[in-house]
Design an enzyme around this catalytic site. Structure first.
Site, PDB file in Angstrom:
ATOM      1  N   SER A 140      43.930  34.726  41.672  1.00  0.00           N
ATOM      2  CA  SER A 140      42.641  35.060  41.556  1.00  0.00           C
ATOM      3  C   SER A 140      42.045  35.998  43.166  1.00  0.00           C
ATOM      4  O   SER A 140      41.099  36.580  42.938  1.00  0.00           O
ATOM      5  CB  SER A 140      41.632  34.358  41.239  1.00  0.00           C
ATOM      6  OG  SER A 140      41.542  33.155  41.895  1.00  0.00           O
ATOM      7  N   ASP A 384      32.809  27.007  45.923  1.00  0.00           N
ATOM      8  CA  ASP A 384      33.853  27.809  46.021  1.00  0.00           C
ATOM      9  C   ASP A 384      33.966  28.350  47.716  1.00  0.00           C
ATOM     10  O   ASP A 384      33.313  29.272  47.910  1.00  0.00           O
ATOM     11  CB  ASP A 384      33.832  29.226  45.297  1.00  0.00           C
ATOM     12  CG  ASP A 384      34.903  29.943  44.971  1.00  0.00           C
ATOM     13  OD1 ASP A 384      35.538  29.748  46.122  1.00  0.00           O
ATOM     14  OD2 ASP A 384      34.913  30.751  44.366  1.00  0.00           O
ATOM     15  N   HIS A 387      37.545  31.825  47.205  1.00  0.00           N
ATOM     16  CA  HIS A 387      37.448  33.123  47.012  1.00  0.00           C
ATOM     17  C   HIS A 387      36.223  33.815  48.199  1.00  0.00           C
ATOM     18  O   HIS A 387      35.595  33.068  49.141  1.00  0.00           O
ATOM     19  CB  HIS A 387      36.708  33.559  45.505  1.00  0.00           C
ATOM     20  CG  HIS A 387      37.914  33.023  44.560  1.00  0.00           C
ATOM     21  ND1 HIS A 387      37.616  31.627  44.002  1.00  0.00           N
ATOM     22  CD2 HIS A 387      38.960  33.621  43.938  1.00  0.00           C
ATOM     23  CE1 HIS A 387      38.671  31.711  43.181  1.00  0.00           C
ATOM     24  NE2 HIS A 387      39.445  32.732  43.209  1.00  0.00           N
TER      25      HIS A 387
END
Length: 425
Positions: A140, A384, A387
């Site tokens: 991702s 997170d 990312h």
């Protein structure tokens, strides 16, 4: 009368000789009959159009500059898009939408030591990749990079979705820039090799996967022949529990806590996965493109792992002397570098090393942390630190890619010049 005729003939002969000399000079300049000892910029100016030579001379230091070693410096003009001007931002990376209170992390750009990378120009980039195709292959974070690219290019054109009906936004996407006949594709393959779920729970409650370390994932390896450029990446999923297979037999596992299975380090599977993936690319008979191995971008969890309450609350980049690449991050980086060199030595395909590790190690401030969702939302990655916010530091990867494709084009141009000289000798 006779004297006049002689003078006239002499004039004609002189004109013919001058014309022939000019033609020979022009032909020689465009189709050199001698071999040059080396293709310095001065040599290039003799055999390519002047505007091209001048462009190379202006930016020539970039060809020898290590663009991946440097510092983050203030950029008052950034960002070059916002979360309100670009619709391509994944919800979990839309930090400003979900209330991130600071914006200083947006005001930096990467400055290599010893040279300057031009600010990404979407018009020039799209002209450069006209009639070409680019595939992002990996996890991702690769999708994160593709969405960054779409946002940066949105100042010129938005692509249209030409994905097949069965495609999932999470696992496969195909975009087309109609005015440039440029295609972007994303293949979601977090392990790069064949894999399947073994247990949705497992000892860490994040699942156990079966990884077939010597079997490539054909969902992408059989599809890359059409692409001019492939960007390959993998990393963060290898911290999860997995059972390793080779020759269809269990050889060990990573933190699976299953009886009679030897526990192996993460690096065991990681090395073999890249070896298998790069070998598969080398074995593609009809693939004529360039593969960029995009290196591991470290996460920045503090006070715990991703599933143990770790967070990333810093608000400024590190300086290069404030942190070092170490531990597992260093191990994963070195494995990528070593396996890249093995594949490159095979000499069967074109491989390039897109070294984003150093730059991203210095950006603990660029992650969503808790600003990728609403408070109290039920999400797997609550904090997170893997990312990157969009807009954010990952946008600078476009400048790396832009530079590398330019160098690729110049290298091939020089190569074609040398081949032409040999044929003319």
């Amino acid at each position: 009368m006779e004297l006049h005729t002689v003078n006239k003939n002499q004039k004609n002969i002189a004109i013919y000789l001058a014309t022939a000399l000019i033609l020979i000079t022009v032909i020689h300049l465009n189709y050199p009959l001698i071999s040059y000892p080396s293709l310095s910029y001065k040599n290039l100016a003799q055999i390519i159009p002047s505007y091209h030579a001048e462009d190379i001379k202006r930016n020539g230091n970039l060809e020898e500059c290590d663009i991946f070693t440097g510092e983050w410096v203030p950029d008052p003009d950034a960002p070059y898009y916002t979360n309100t001007t670009c619709w391509a931002i994944h919800e979990h990376q839309n930090c400003m939408k979900y209330g991130r209170p600071d914006s200083g992390f947006l005001k930096w750009r990467w400055k290599p030591d010893g040279c300057d990378l031009p600010v990404f120009d979407p018009h020039r980039f799209l002209d450069m990749v006209r009639d070409k195709s680019l595939a992002f292959v990996g996890d991702s974070v690769g999708r994160n990079q593709m969405q960054s690219m779409i946002c940066l290019l949105s100042r010129v054109e938005y692509p249209i979705d030409v994905s097949p009906a069965w495609a999932s936004d999470q696992h496969f996407k195909r975009w087309k820039y109609l005015n440039y006949n440029f295609t972007l594709v994303y293949f979601w393959t977090p392990f790069l090799v064949r894999s399947k779920d073994r247990d949705p729970d497992g000892p860490t409650h994040t699942g156990i996967f079966n990884l077939y370390l010597d079997e490539s994932d054909e969902s992408w390896t059989t599809q890359i022949d059409e692409f001019d450029y492939v960007i390959l990446n993998a990393g963060h999923w290898f911290t999860r529990s997995a059972v390793y297979y080779e020759r269809r037999r269990v050889v060990g596992c990573r933190n699976c806590q299953l009886p009679n299975i030897t526990d192996l380090p993460l690096t065991y599977g990681y090395r073999r996965v890249f070896r298998t993936a790069l070998k598969a690319i080398n074995g593609r008979k009809h693939f004529k493109g360039v593969t960029f191995l995009r290196t591991f971008a470290p996460s920045h969890f503090e006070d715990g792992l991703w599933n143990e309450g770790g967070h990333c609350r810093r608000r400024r980049p590190y300086r290069s002397n404030e942190t070092i690449l170490e531990g597992m991050n260093l191990d994963m980086y070195m494995i990528q570098l070593e396996e890249f060199r093995v594949a490159e030595r095979k000499g069967e395909k074109e491989f390039r090393f897109m070294d984003t590790t150093q730059a991203m190690l210095l950006r603990p401030d660029g992650h969503p942390n808790v600003y990728g969702h609403w408070p109290n939302a039920s999400v797997t990655l609550y904090n997170d630190c893997v990312h990157w916010c969009l807009p954010g530091p990952i946008d600078n990867w476009a400048e790396f890619l832009d530079h590398m494709i330019k160098m690729e084009a110049r290298g091939r141009y020089k190569g074609s010049v040398l081949q032409r000289q040999k044929k003319m000798q």
